[in-house]
Write a protein that holds these residues in place. Structure first.
Motif, PDB file in Angstrom:
ATOM      1  N   VAL A   3       0.861  -1.175   0.000  1.00 39.80           N
ATOM      2  CA  VAL A   3       0.000   0.000   0.000  1.00 39.80           C
ATOM      3  C   VAL A   3       0.902   1.231   0.000  1.00 39.80           C
ATOM      4  O   VAL A   3       1.588   1.499   0.984  1.00 39.80           O
ATOM      5  N   ASP A   4       0.915   1.949  -1.129  1.00 39.33           N
ATOM      6  CA  ASP A   4       1.844   3.075  -1.282  1.00 39.33           C
ATOM      7  C   ASP A   4       3.272   2.644  -0.971  1.00 39.33           C
ATOM      8  O   ASP A   4       4.046   3.367  -0.349  1.00 39.33           O
ATOM      9  N   GLY A   5       3.606   1.424  -1.390  1.00 39.79           N
ATOM     10  CA  GLY A   5       4.966   0.929  -1.250  1.00 39.79           C
ATOM     11  C   GLY A   5       5.294   0.306   0.087  1.00 39.79           C
ATOM     12  O   GLY A   5       6.429  -0.133   0.299  1.00 39.79           O
ATOM     13  N   THR A   6       4.338   0.238   1.041  1.00 39.71           N
ATOM     14  CA  THR A   6       4.593  -0.348   2.344  1.00 39.71           C
ATOM     15  C   THR A   6       3.658  -1.528   2.575  1.00 39.71           C
ATOM     16  O   THR A   6       2.663  -1.707   1.887  1.00 39.71           O
ATOM     17  N   ALA A   7       3.992  -2.338   3.584  1.00 44.06           N
ATOM     18  CA  ALA A   7       3.224  -3.547   3.857  1.00 44.06           C
ATOM     19  C   ALA A   7       1.798  -3.224   4.264  1.00 44.06           C
ATOM     20  O   ALA A   7       1.527  -2.211   4.915  1.00 44.06           O
ATOM     21  N   GLY A   8       0.865  -4.105   3.873  1.00 42.19           N
ATOM     22  CA  GLY A   8      -0.524  -3.921   4.263  1.00 42.19           C
ATOM     23  C   GLY A   8      -1.382  -5.045   3.741  1.00 42.19           C
ATOM     24  O   GLY A   8      -0.880  -6.054   3.232  1.00 42.19           O
ATOM     25  N   ILE A   9      -2.686  -4.887   3.876  1.00 40.24           N
ATOM     26  CA  ILE A   9      -3.624  -5.863   3.336  1.00 40.24           C
ATOM     27  C   ILE A   9      -4.789  -5.119   2.693  1.00 40.24           C
ATOM     28  O   ILE A   9      -5.088  -3.977   3.032  1.00 40.24           O
ATOM     29  N   VAL A  10      -5.429  -5.803   1.755  1.00 39.09           N
ATOM     30  CA  VAL A  10      -6.677  -5.310   1.190  1.00 39.09           C
ATOM     31  C   VAL A  10      -7.777  -6.286   1.565  1.00 39.09           C
ATOM     32  O   VAL A  10      -7.544  -7.494   1.661  1.00 39.09           O
ATOM     33  N   VAL A  11      -8.948  -5.776   1.823  1.00 39.74           N
ATOM     34  CA  VAL A  11     -10.125  -6.596   2.103  1.00 39.74           C
ATOM     35  C   VAL A  11     -11.071  -6.390   0.937  1.00 39.74           C
ATOM     36  O   VAL A  11     -11.584  -5.285   0.727  1.00 39.74           O
ATOM     37  N   PHE A  53      -5.753  -1.879   4.914  1.00 39.62           N
ATOM     38  CA  PHE A  53      -4.974  -1.708   6.136  1.00 39.62           C
ATOM     39  C   PHE A  53      -3.533  -1.421   5.711  1.00 39.62           C
ATOM     40  O   PHE A  53      -2.898  -2.263   5.064  1.00 39.62           O
ATOM     41  N   ARG A  54      -3.021  -0.264   6.087  1.00 36.84           N
ATOM     42  CA  ARG A  54      -1.636   0.083   5.767  1.00 36.84           C
ATOM     43  C   ARG A  54      -0.823   0.012   7.060  1.00 36.84           C
ATOM     44  O   ARG A  54      -1.142   0.673   8.041  1.00 36.84           O
ATOM     45  N   PHE A  55       0.226  -0.816   7.049  1.00 36.32           N
ATOM     46  CA  PHE A  55       1.027  -1.052   8.243  1.00 36.32           C
ATOM     47  C   PHE A  55       2.322  -0.238   8.221  1.00 36.32           C
ATOM     48  O   PHE A  55       2.913  -0.023   7.162  1.00 36.32           O
ATOM     49  N   THR A  56       2.772   0.140   9.394  1.00 36.16           N
ATOM     50  CA  THR A  56       4.124   0.654   9.587  1.00 36.16           C
ATOM     51  C   THR A  56       4.802  -0.258  10.590  1.00 36.16           C
ATOM     52  O   THR A  56       4.318  -0.395  11.722  1.00 36.16           O
ATOM     53  N   LEU A  57       5.885  -0.906  10.169  1.00 38.81           N
ATOM     54  CA  LEU A  57       6.592  -1.843  11.026  1.00 38.81           C
ATOM     55  C   LEU A  57       7.799  -1.180  11.656  1.00 38.81           C
ATOM     56  O   LEU A  57       8.497  -0.388  11.014  1.00 38.81           O
ATOM     57  N   ALA A  58       8.050  -1.495  12.920  1.00 41.62           N
ATOM     58  CA  ALA A  58       9.248  -1.020  13.618  1.00 41.62           C
ATOM     59  C   ALA A  58       9.726  -2.133  14.532  1.00 41.62           C
ATOM     60  O   ALA A  58       8.942  -2.693  15.306  1.00 41.62           O
ATOM     61  N   GLN A  59      11.001  -2.487  14.374  1.00 42.33           N
ATOM     62  CA  GLN A  59      11.609  -3.542  15.180  1.00 42.33           C
ATOM     63  C   GLN A  59      10.816  -4.841  15.107  1.00 42.33           C
ATOM     64  O   GLN A  59      10.628  -5.541  16.097  1.00 42.33           O
ATOM     65  N   GLY A  60      10.360  -5.162  13.902  1.00 45.91           N
ATOM     66  CA  GLY A  60       9.708  -6.439  13.668  1.00 45.91           C
ATOM     67  C   GLY A  60       8.261  -6.529  14.082  1.00 45.91           C
ATOM     68  O   GLY A  60       7.652  -7.601  13.975  1.00 45.91           O
ATOM     69  N   LYS A  61       7.679  -5.428  14.554  1.00 48.57           N
ATOM     70  CA  LYS A  61       6.278  -5.446  14.968  1.00 48.57           C
ATOM     71  C   LYS A  61       5.520  -4.312  14.283  1.00 48.57           C
ATOM     72  O   LYS A  61       6.120  -3.368  13.771  1.00 48.57           O
ATOM     73  N   ILE A  62       4.194  -4.421  14.280  1.00 49.87           N
ATOM     74  CA  ILE A  62       3.362  -3.385  13.671  1.00 49.87           C
ATOM     75  C   ILE A  62       3.217  -2.234  14.650  1.00 49.87           C
ATOM     76  O   ILE A  62       2.626  -2.384  15.716  1.00 49.87           O
ATOM     77  N   ALA A  63       3.768  -1.069  14.270  1.00 46.64           N
ATOM     78  CA  ALA A  63       3.747   0.092  15.157  1.00 46.64           C
ATOM     79  C   ALA A  63       2.577   1.022  14.861  1.00 46.64           C
ATOM     80  O   ALA A  63       2.180   1.820  15.710  1.00 46.64           O
ATOM     81  N   LEU A  91      -4.911   5.470  -3.457  1.00 44.69           N
ATOM     82  CA  LEU A  91      -3.847   4.588  -2.971  1.00 44.69           C
ATOM     83  C   LEU A  91      -3.176   3.859  -4.125  1.00 44.69           C
ATOM     84  O   LEU A  91      -3.810   3.493  -5.108  1.00 44.69           O
ATOM     85  N   ASP A  92      -1.883   3.648  -3.977  1.00 48.79           N
ATOM     86  CA  ASP A  92      -1.118   2.849  -4.932  1.00 48.79           C
ATOM     87  C   ASP A  92      -1.059   1.425  -4.380  1.00 48.79           C
ATOM     88  O   ASP A  92      -0.337   1.150  -3.419  1.00 48.79           O
ATOM     89  N   LEU A  93      -1.827   0.490  -4.963  1.00 47.57           N
ATOM     90  CA  LEU A  93      -1.980  -0.852  -4.415  1.00 47.57           C
ATOM     91  C   LEU A  93      -1.355  -1.905  -5.321  1.00 47.57           C
ATOM     92  O   LEU A  93      -1.507  -1.857  -6.547  1.00 47.57           O
ATOM     93  N   LEU A  94      -0.654  -2.844  -4.705  1.00 48.18           N
ATOM     94  CA  LEU A  94      -0.123  -4.003  -5.419  1.00 48.18           C
ATOM     95  C   LEU A  94      -0.429  -5.237  -4.594  1.00 48.18           C
ATOM     96  O   LEU A  94       0.168  -5.471  -3.537  1.00 48.18           O
ATOM     97  N   VAL A  95      -1.418  -6.036  -5.037  1.00 51.67           N
ATOM     98  CA  VAL A  95      -1.793  -7.249  -4.333  1.00 51.67           C
ATOM     99  C   VAL A  95      -0.725  -8.300  -4.573  1.00 51.67           C
ATOM    100  O   VAL A  95      -0.318  -8.536  -5.714  1.00 51.67           O
ATOM    101  N   LEU A  96      -0.253  -8.955  -3.498  1.00 54.40           N
ATOM    102  CA  LEU A  96       0.928  -9.816  -3.608  1.00 54.40           C
ATOM    103  C   LEU A  96       0.618 -11.279  -3.916  1.00 54.40           C
ATOM    104  O   LEU A  96       1.514 -12.043  -4.235  1.00 54.40           O
ATOM    105  N   ASP A  97      -0.653 -11.668  -3.852  1.00 52.62           N
ATOM    106  CA  ASP A  97      -0.952 -13.077  -4.088  1.00 52.62           C
ATOM    107  C   ASP A  97      -1.758 -13.301  -5.359  1.00 52.62           C
ATOM    108  O   ASP A  97      -2.428 -14.324  -5.513  1.00 52.62           O
ATOM    109  N   GLY A  98      -1.710 -12.347  -6.270  1.00 52.90           N
ATOM    110  CA  GLY A  98      -2.489 -12.504  -7.498  1.00 52.90           C
ATOM    111  C   GLY A  98      -3.979 -12.381  -7.224  1.00 52.90           C
ATOM    112  O   GLY A  98      -4.405 -11.532  -6.454  1.00 52.90           O
TER     113      GLY A  98
END
Length: 297
Positions: free
Chosen positions: A242-250, A260-270, A284-291
């Motif tokens: 999501v805009d180049g960062t980890a996340g999910i689409v529903v 859901f757009r995530f920001t990770l810090a030290q291995g956890k979702i901050a 949003l710039d979206l790229l679904v990772l599982d086809g």
């Protein structure tokens, strides 16, 4: 080569720089591209025969465009400038090498604290600390004095320094956390969800997300208690960028419902930003990772 082609060639030489400025200003790839395109329109209509530094001129143009976009998006009131800030005066003599190290380390962290900065603060910080634009030029953009522009950057810098650690850039780790998040939500596993959240996680949801999980909630356990019972759409969740960062689409039946757009810090979702507004979803710039099927909005 005609004049328009020559101008376009010169613009392309600066495009990467302009995109970098716009992305750090706006935090959105699609909006950054729009701002850069708008700066080209300004260039194509302007008389630049007297411009000696085209790169600097274009940086000013794209910064003004981004400032207008931020003000329109946020509609955030700024406090009037008061007397000179002693802390800002002290920082005027800060070691340039230290400032460079800070600027290099907070490029992504700045996006995490976007919502805590006013548009003018963000512009002053990005242009000065990340791109070394003098405060005299920044002052002309924001309509303030150079001293006031320095104060804006100083306030923003202090907020960035107090932000959570810089987000993790390891794509593999990001995917592991996303998969674990989806599994925990689908399984209704409270402990597993809390385990991948920073204890002080901030979850911000737009107005389309109804209580109990809407608004802004702080704390892993507080949010998990509300999120798991409300996770009816988790079976439709898919990992994405999501805009180049980890996340999910529903996306039930391929129709985009929530992001859901995530920001990770030290291995956890901050931080989690939950977006359901149709207009915001389109930006949003979206790229679904599982086809899977093409998303519709």
């Amino acid at each position: 080569m005609d004049e328009n082609s020559w101008l376009a060639e010169r613009f392309e030489a600066h495009r990467a720089h302009l995109q970098a400025v716009a992305y750090r200003m706006l935090g959105s790839l699609s909006e950054a591209e729009d701002a850069v395109q708008e700066s080209w329109l300004h260039l194509s209509r302007a008389d630049t025969s007297g411009v000696e530094n085209l790169g600097g001129w274009l940086t000013t143009v794209v910064a003004r465009v981004c400032l207008d976009m931020l003000r329109s998006r946020k509609a955030r009131r700024e406090d009037p400038m008061a007397a000179p800030d002693p802390a800002a005066d002290r920082e005027a003599g800060t070691d340039p090498e230290r400032e460079a190290v800070l600027a290099d380390s907070v490029g992504l962290a700045l996006l995490v604290v976007l919502d805590t900065l006013t548009p003018a603060e963000r512009l002053a910080f990005v242009l000065h600390d990340l791109f070394a634009v003098p405060f005299e030029e920044i002052a002309a953009i924001v309509g303030r004095s150079p001293a006031a522009a320095r104060q804006l950057a100083s306030r923003a810098r202090r907020r960035v320094q107090g932000a959570p650690p810089s987000p993790d850039a390891d794509v593999g780790r990001q995917r592991e956390v996303v998969d674990a998040f989806i599994a925990a939500m689908r399984g209704g596993d409270f402990d597993a969800l809390v385990a991948i959240l920073d204890p002080d996680v901030v979850v911000h949801s737009d107005a389309t997300v109804e209580p109990p999980a809407g608004g802004e909630i702080r704390g892993a356990r507080a949010w998990a208690k509300q999120a798991i019972p409300a996770a009816r759409g988790a079976k439709f969740a898919r990992p994405a960028l999501v805009d180049g960062t980890a996340g999910i689409v529903v996306a039930p039946k391929g129709r985009l419902f929530r992001v859901f757009r995530f920001t990770l810090a030290q291995g956890k979702i901050a931080r989690i930003d939950v977006v359901g507004d149709r207009e915001q979803l389109r930006d949003l710039d979206l790229l679904v990772l599982d086809g899977g099927p093409q998303l519709e909005i």
